[in-house]
Design a protein around this motif. Structure first.
Motif, PDB file in Angstrom:
ATOM      1  N   ARG A   1      67.084 -53.408-122.392  1.00 50.53           N
ATOM      2  CA  ARG A   1      67.612 -54.209-123.487  1.00 50.53           C
ATOM      3  C   ARG A   1      66.506 -54.663-124.439  1.00 50.53           C
ATOM      4  NH1 ARG A   1      71.348 -51.885-122.335  1.00 50.53           N
ATOM      5  NH2 ARG A   1      73.338 -52.597-121.465  1.00 50.53           N
ATOM      6  N   GLN A   2      66.872 -54.774-125.704  1.00 51.58           N
ATOM      7  CA  GLN A   2      65.942 -55.193-126.753  1.00 51.58           C
ATOM      8  C   GLN A   2      65.494 -56.634-126.557  1.00 51.58           C
ATOM      9  OE1 GLN A   2      64.514 -53.591-129.482  1.00 51.58           O
ATOM     10  NE2 GLN A   2      63.440 -55.523-129.811  1.00 51.58           N
TER      11      GLN A   2
ATOM     12  N   PRO B   1      62.401 -68.362-115.909  1.00 52.36           N
ATOM     13  CA  PRO B   1      63.826 -68.511-116.199  1.00 52.36           C
ATOM     14  C   PRO B   1      64.099 -69.369-117.427  1.00 52.36           C
ATOM     15  CG  PRO B   1      63.194 -69.973-114.418  1.00 52.36           C
ATOM     16  CD  PRO B   1      61.988 -69.133-114.720  1.00 52.36           C
ATOM     17  N   HIS B   2      65.247 -69.126-118.004  1.00 49.03           N
ATOM     18  CA  HIS B   2      65.688 -69.920-119.141  1.00 49.03           C
ATOM     19  C   HIS B   2      66.580 -71.048-118.653  1.00 49.03           C
ATOM     20  CE1 HIS B   2      69.046 -70.561-122.163  1.00 49.03           C
ATOM     21  NE2 HIS B   2      67.995 -71.058-122.772  1.00 49.03           N
TER      22      HIS B   2
ATOM     23  N   TYR C   1      65.699 -54.249-117.555  1.00 43.76           N
ATOM     24  CA  TYR C   1      64.343 -54.293-118.099  1.00 43.76           C
ATOM     25  C   TYR C   1      64.396 -54.630-119.584  1.00 43.76           C
ATOM     26  CZ  TYR C   1      62.678 -51.875-113.895  1.00 43.76           C
ATOM     27  OH  TYR C   1      62.371 -51.533-112.594  1.00 43.76           O
ATOM     28  N   LEU C   2      63.312 -55.266-120.047  1.00 47.33           N
ATOM     29  CA  LEU C   2      63.140 -55.470-121.476  1.00 47.33           C
ATOM     30  C   LEU C   2      62.614 -54.166-122.080  1.00 47.33           C
ATOM     31  CD1 LEU C   2      63.291 -57.820-123.615  1.00 47.33           C
ATOM     32  CD2 LEU C   2      60.817 -57.981-123.371  1.00 47.33           C
ATOM     33  N   LEU C   3      63.017 -53.882-123.310  1.00 42.97           N
ATOM     34  CA  LEU C   3      62.539 -52.688-123.994  1.00 42.97           C
ATOM     35  C   LEU C   3      61.004 -52.655-124.007  1.00 42.97           C
ATOM     36  CD1 LEU C   3      63.482 -50.185-125.609  1.00 42.97           C
ATOM     37  CD2 LEU C   3      63.281 -51.581-127.674  1.00 42.97           C
ATOM     38  N   TYR C   4      60.426 -51.532-123.611  1.00 39.69           N
ATOM     39  CA  TYR C   4      58.988 -51.274-123.492  1.00 39.69           C
ATOM     40  C   TYR C   4      58.375 -51.841-122.210  1.00 39.69           C
ATOM     41  CZ  TYR C   4      59.638 -50.212-128.434  1.00 39.69           C
ATOM     42  OH  TYR C   4      60.113 -49.708-129.617  1.00 39.69           O
ATOM     43  N   GLU C   5      59.165 -52.530-121.399  1.00 42.29           N
ATOM     44  CA  GLU C   5      58.672 -52.965-120.099  1.00 42.29           C
ATOM     45  C   GLU C   5      58.573 -51.751-119.181  1.00 42.29           C
ATOM     46  OE1 GLU C   5      59.655 -56.464-116.780  1.00 42.29           O
ATOM     47  OE2 GLU C   5      61.181 -55.837-118.221  1.00 42.29           O
ATOM     48  N   GLU C   6      57.578 -51.726-118.298  1.00 45.23           N
ATOM     49  CA  GLU C   6      57.407 -50.576-117.414  1.00 45.23           C
ATOM     50  C   GLU C   6      58.533 -50.515-116.387  1.00 45.23           C
ATOM     51  OE1 GLU C   6      54.027 -48.418-114.582  1.00 45.23           O
ATOM     52  OE2 GLU C   6      53.711 -50.458-115.316  1.00 45.23           O
ATOM     53  N   VAL C   7      59.230 -49.390-116.351  1.00 45.85           N
ATOM     54  CA  VAL C   7      60.322 -49.167-115.408  1.00 45.85           C
ATOM     55  C   VAL C   7      59.758 -48.463-114.171  1.00 45.85           C
ATOM     56  CG1 VAL C   7      62.537 -48.031-115.010  1.00 45.85           C
ATOM     57  CG2 VAL C   7      62.012 -48.981-117.273  1.00 45.85           C
TER      58      VAL C   7
ATOM     59  N   LEU D   1      65.896 -62.216-122.061  1.00 44.80           N
ATOM     60  CA  LEU D   1      66.559 -61.078-121.418  1.00 44.80           C
ATOM     61  C   LEU D   1      67.744 -61.621-120.637  1.00 44.80           C
ATOM     62  CD1 LEU D   1      66.533 -58.033-120.775  1.00 44.80           C
ATOM     63  CD2 LEU D   1      65.033 -58.544-118.836  1.00 44.80           C
ATOM     64  N   HIS D   2      68.938 -61.190-120.995  1.00 44.89           N
ATOM     65  CA  HIS D   2      70.151 -61.767-120.422  1.00 44.89           C
ATOM     66  C   HIS D   2      70.463 -61.194-119.042  1.00 44.89           C
ATOM     67  CE1 HIS D   2      74.094 -63.573-120.183  1.00 44.89           C
ATOM     68  NE2 HIS D   2      74.650 -62.383-119.991  1.00 44.89           N
ATOM     69  N   TYR D   3      70.720 -62.081-118.091  1.00 44.24           N
ATOM     70  CA  TYR D   3      71.194 -61.733-116.762  1.00 44.24           C
ATOM     71  C   TYR D   3      72.510 -62.462-116.510  1.00 44.24           C
ATOM     72  CZ  TYR D   3      67.159 -59.174-114.922  1.00 44.24           C
ATOM     73  OH  TYR D   3      66.203 -58.219-114.675  1.00 44.24           O
ATOM     74  N   LYS D   4      73.259 -62.007-115.504  1.00 53.23           N
ATOM     75  CA  LYS D   4      74.546 -62.625-115.200  1.00 53.23           C
ATOM     76  C   LYS D   4      74.372 -64.069-114.738  1.00 53.23           C
ATOM     77  CE  LYS D   4      77.021 -58.384-113.962  1.00 53.23           C
ATOM     78  NZ  LYS D   4      77.750 -57.651-112.888  1.00 53.23           N
ATOM     79  N   ILE D   5      73.317 -64.338-113.963  1.00 46.39           N
ATOM     80  CA  ILE D   5      73.128 -65.669-113.395  1.00 46.39           C
ATOM     81  C   ILE D   5      72.100 -66.470-114.197  1.00 46.39           C
ATOM     82  CG2 ILE D   5      72.456 -66.950-111.330  1.00 46.39           C
ATOM     83  CD1 ILE D   5      73.446 -64.612-109.670  1.00 46.39           C
TER      84      ILE D   5
END
Length: 282
Positions: free
Chosen positions: A140-141, A197-198, A32-38, A171-175
């Motif tokens: 993550r920030q 996606p980036h 999750y991004l920081l402050y995103e609802e978990v 927001l970094h992911y493995k893929i």
């Protein structure tokens, strides 16, 4: 060592057969991004042989809480003095009920860290507490890709116009990394939205118009772009898709802003057609 295996199996069977409740938890996302609802999905099955009523707003016969530890093994505190997620829940014998918990609204997870989460449930008719499986999520920030401050005049009954900041973060992911939007001021976060996606080497384009709307143009694939407009509080106002067009003088869609009137629009490319250029998951 082989002699111990039957003992371990017998112990496991006895533990499973004696359980009156089984509980499984699963996070909606692993990162999750920081402050995103978990959010956390909780599945509870009643093996007790009796209907379990966990109470109402006035009476509580059972409760559930989460044990959340950060990466330093410190227990995270609740944001509210008392929150019983299973309040009002009734589970007939043999039945399974599922609930979704807005975890970040109950517990303090406003930290760039990894969190281990376990759910614990109890009821006055049960002889002991029961524990779920443990899951780990990351908060993550994010990495700022674009940022712009803007005024919100329609929100102001005061002399000074309130100022908010819109940020596009990665927001970094493995893929596949994900672009996100965050809208905030010095006191609060108004919204966190996932954009798309980036694509490596292709930056996200952002603009803010005269009405304080936030425009985002993201390349989704080599020939497809997503165009989104959010208001100053993060509500999605409009979403369109654009495609590469070899037939036009400007085959690539770009985001342009009229400096005289503050109007923002997409220039170039063509409007993409659903089921032809893209398919939405419905």
């Amino acid at each position: 060592m082989k002699i111990l295996y039957p003992c371990i199996i017998i112990l496991f069977l006895c533990t499973s057969l004696s359980a009156q409740i089984s509980m499984q938890i699963k996070p909606a996302k692993e990162k999750y991004l920081l402050y995103e609802e978990v959010k956390l999905s909780v599945s509870i099955r009643n093996y007790s042989g009796k209907t379990l009523n966990f109470g109402d707003s006035l009476h509580s016969y059972g409760s559930m809480h989460l044990a959340i530890f950060d990466g330093s093994k410190r227990l995270r505190k609740k944001l509210k003095t008392f929150t019983n997620p299973v309040n009002g829940l009734t589970i007939p014998s043999g039945a399974t009920k599922q609930i979704v918990l807005p975890v970040s609204k109950i517990y303090n997870m406003q930290k760039d860290d990894d969190f281990s989460i376990t759910a614990i449930i109890e009821h006055e008719k049960l002889s002991k507490k029961y524990q779920s499986n443990s899951v780990t999520i990351s908060v993550r920030q994010g990495i700022i890709q674009w940022q712009q401050s803007f005024g919100v005049p329609e929100e102001s009954g005061e002399k000074k116009i309130p100022v908010r900041t819109a940020s596009f973060l990665l927001l970094h992911y493995k893929i596949t990394d994900i672009y996100c939007l965050r809208i905030e001021d010095k006191k609060r976060v108004y919204a966190v939205r996932r954009l798309g996606p980036h694509v490596p080497g292709i930056p996200i384009a952002g603009e803010i118009d005269a009405m304080s709307n936030i425009h985002a143009l993201i390349q989704m694939t080599p020939r497809l772009w997503s165009y989104r407009i959010y208001d100053s509080s993060g509500t999605l106002v409009q979403q369109r898709y654009y495609a590469y067009s070899e037939e036009l003088d400007n085959p690539l869609p770009t985001l342009v802003r009229d400096p005289d009137v503050g109007r923002v629009a997409v220039f170039g490319g063509r409007r993409a057609a659903e089921s032809v250029d893209y398919h939405l998951n419905k």
